[in-house]
Design a protein around this motif. Structure first.
Motif, PDB file in Angstrom:
ATOM      1  N   GLU A  42      -7.156   4.556  -9.904  1.00 40.11           N
ATOM      2  CA  GLU A  42      -7.893   5.334 -11.660  1.00 40.11           C
ATOM      3  C   GLU A  42      -6.616   6.444 -12.145  1.00 40.11           C
ATOM      4  N   LEU A  43      -6.564   5.465 -13.238  1.00 40.81           N
ATOM      5  CA  LEU A  43      -5.609   6.379 -14.788  1.00 40.81           C
ATOM      6  C   LEU A  43      -6.211   7.410 -14.569  1.00 40.81           C
ATOM      7  N   LEU A  44      -5.356   8.677 -14.353  1.00 38.35           N
ATOM      8  CA  LEU A  44      -5.261  10.015 -14.924  1.00 38.35           C
ATOM      9  C   LEU A  44      -6.721   9.886 -13.914  1.00 38.35           C
ATOM     10  N   GLY A  45      -6.560   9.677 -12.928  1.00 38.93           N
ATOM     11  CA  GLY A  45      -7.812  10.169 -12.132  1.00 38.93           C
ATOM     12  C   GLY A  45      -9.145  10.369 -12.540  1.00 38.93           C
ATOM     13  N   ILE A  46      -9.290   9.035 -13.837  1.00 40.09           N
ATOM     14  CA  ILE A  46     -10.852   8.979 -14.428  1.00 40.09           C
ATOM     15  C   ILE A  46     -10.943   7.471 -14.432  1.00 40.09           C
ATOM     16  N   PHE A  47     -10.054   6.594 -14.867  1.00 42.81           N
ATOM     17  CA  PHE A  47     -10.485   5.092 -15.727  1.00 42.81           C
ATOM     18  C   PHE A  47      -9.944   3.940 -13.971  1.00 42.81           C
ATOM     19  N   GLN A  48     -11.027   3.387 -13.833  1.00 44.68           N
ATOM     20  CA  GLN A  48     -10.624   2.535 -12.769  1.00 44.68           C
ATOM     21  C   GLN A  48      -9.449   1.063 -13.218  1.00 44.68           C
ATOM     22  N   VAL A  49      -8.507   1.953 -12.050  1.00 41.24           N
ATOM     23  CA  VAL A  49      -7.497   0.269 -12.797  1.00 41.24           C
ATOM     24  C   VAL A  49      -7.522  -0.342 -11.199  1.00 41.24           C
ATOM     25  N   SER A  50      -6.484  -1.725 -12.302  1.00 37.32           N
ATOM     26  CA  SER A  50      -6.137  -3.095 -11.151  1.00 37.32           C
ATOM     27  C   SER A  50      -5.225  -3.071 -11.477  1.00 37.32           C
ATOM     28  N   VAL A  51      -3.803  -3.977 -11.034  1.00 40.19           N
ATOM     29  CA  VAL A  51      -3.275  -4.634 -10.879  1.00 40.19           C
ATOM     30  C   VAL A  51      -3.348  -6.072 -12.959  1.00 40.19           C
ATOM     31  N   LEU A  52      -4.501  -6.470 -12.186  1.00 38.58           N
ATOM     32  CA  LEU A  52      -5.023  -7.243 -13.549  1.00 38.58           C
ATOM     33  C   LEU A  52      -5.214  -6.297 -14.879  1.00 38.58           C
ATOM     34  N   HIS A  53      -6.557  -5.473 -14.458  1.00 36.51           N
ATOM     35  CA  HIS A  53      -6.855  -4.290 -16.162  1.00 36.51           C
ATOM     36  C   HIS A  53      -5.818  -3.988 -16.467  1.00 36.51           C
ATOM     37  N   ASN A  54      -4.518  -3.677 -15.366  1.00 40.09           N
ATOM     38  CA  ASN A  54      -2.890  -2.866 -16.418  1.00 40.09           C
ATOM     39  C   ASN A  54      -2.459  -3.929 -17.109  1.00 40.09           C
ATOM     40  N   ILE A  55      -2.424  -5.332 -16.381  1.00 44.73           N
ATOM     41  CA  ILE A  55      -1.989  -6.259 -17.121  1.00 44.73           C
ATOM     42  C   ILE A  55      -2.366  -6.836 -18.489  1.00 44.73           C
ATOM     43  N   VAL A  56      -3.724  -6.433 -18.472  1.00 41.19           N
ATOM     44  CA  VAL A  56      -4.635  -6.895 -19.384  1.00 41.19           C
ATOM     45  C   VAL A  56      -4.237  -5.906 -20.538  1.00 41.19           C
ATOM     46  N   HIS A  57      -4.312  -4.153 -20.675  1.00 38.06           N
ATOM     47  CA  HIS A  57      -3.982  -3.137 -21.087  1.00 38.06           C
ATOM     48  C   HIS A  57      -2.770  -3.937 -21.816  1.00 38.06           C
ATOM     49  N   LEU A  58      -1.261  -4.134 -21.092  1.00 38.42           N
ATOM     50  CA  LEU A  58      -0.411  -4.866 -21.826  1.00 38.42           C
ATOM     51  C   LEU A  58      -0.237  -5.903 -22.950  1.00 38.42           C
ATOM     52  N   LEU A  59      -0.776  -7.149 -21.933  1.00 35.44           N
ATOM     53  CA  LEU A  59      -1.550  -8.222 -23.290  1.00 35.44           C
ATOM     54  C   LEU A  59      -1.958  -7.893 -24.708  1.00 35.44           C
TER      55      LEU A  59
END
Length: 158
Positions: free
Chosen positions: A60-77
Motif C-alpha cells: 500500500e502506497l503511504l499505507g493507504i492505496f493498494q498498489v502492485s507492480v502493474l499499478h505503479n507502471i500505469v502511474h509511470l506511463l
C-alpha cells in the motif's frame, strides 16, 4: 488574441505557455512521482507483499492505496504521457479531460468489481476508488476551466 507555442526550456526547467499546459504538466509530474514512490519500501508499506498484478497484492502506497507492480507502471506511463502531452495546448486538453474521463471509468469499475475477484487485477481498494473519483472530477474541471476562451470571431482571447 493569445498566441500559443510549444513549451520552451529556460535554464533546464520546463516552461509551458499557458495555465492549461502547466496543469497537465503538473499532473503528469505527480503521476510520475507516485509511480516511483510505489517502488520505494517504507513509502510503500508491506513492500514484500507486492505482486506484479492482482487483488492479492498486499503493498500500500503511504499505507493507504493498494498498489502492485502493474499499478505503479500505469502511474509511470500516465505521468510520461502527461508530460509529453503538456507540450501542446491540444495535448494538454486531451490529457486532462480524457485522462479525467479514464479515471472516472476506473472509479466506476472499482465500485462494481468485487475487490477479491480476479477482475480486480490492477488492483484497487476503497481508497483508490475514491481517489480515482476525485482525480477524474479535478482533471476534467481543470481541463475545462483553463481552456482558452474563443471570442465571437473564433480566435483565442485572453
Amino acid at each position: 488574441m493569445v498566441t500559443v507555442t510549444h513549451h520552451q526550456h529556460h535554464g533546464g526547467v520546463l516552461h509551458w505557455d499557458n495555465a492549461l499546459q502547466t496543469a497537465a504538466g503538473l499532473f503528469g509530474a505527480v503521476f510520475l512521482l507516485v509511480g516511483v514512490l510505489g517502488f520505494i519500501p517504507g513509502i510503500t508499506t508491506n513492500y514484500g507483499d507486492m505482486t506484479f498484478a492482482g487483488h492479492d497484492s498486499g503493498a500500500e502506497l503511504l499505507g493507504i492505496f493498494q498498489v502492485s507492480v502493474l499499478h505503479n507502471i500505469v502511474h509511470l506511463l500516465f505521468g510520461v504521457a502527461g508530460l509529453a502531452m503538456a507540450r501542446t495546448l491540444g495535448g494538454a486538453r486531451v490529457f486532462l479531460i480524457g485522462g479525467g474521463a479514464i479515471y472516472l471509468v476506473l472509479w466506476i469499475y472499482g465500485l462494481v468489481v468485487d475487490m477479491g475477484a480476479d477482475a480486480n487485477f490492477v488492483p484497487f481498494n476503497t481508497a483508490d476508488n475514491w481517489l480515482h473519483f476525485g482525480l477524474g472530477i479535478a482533471m476534467i474541471a481543470i481541463g475545462l476551466a483553463l481552456m482558452p476562451r474563443r471570442g465571437v470571431t473564433g480566435r483565442h482571447t485572453s
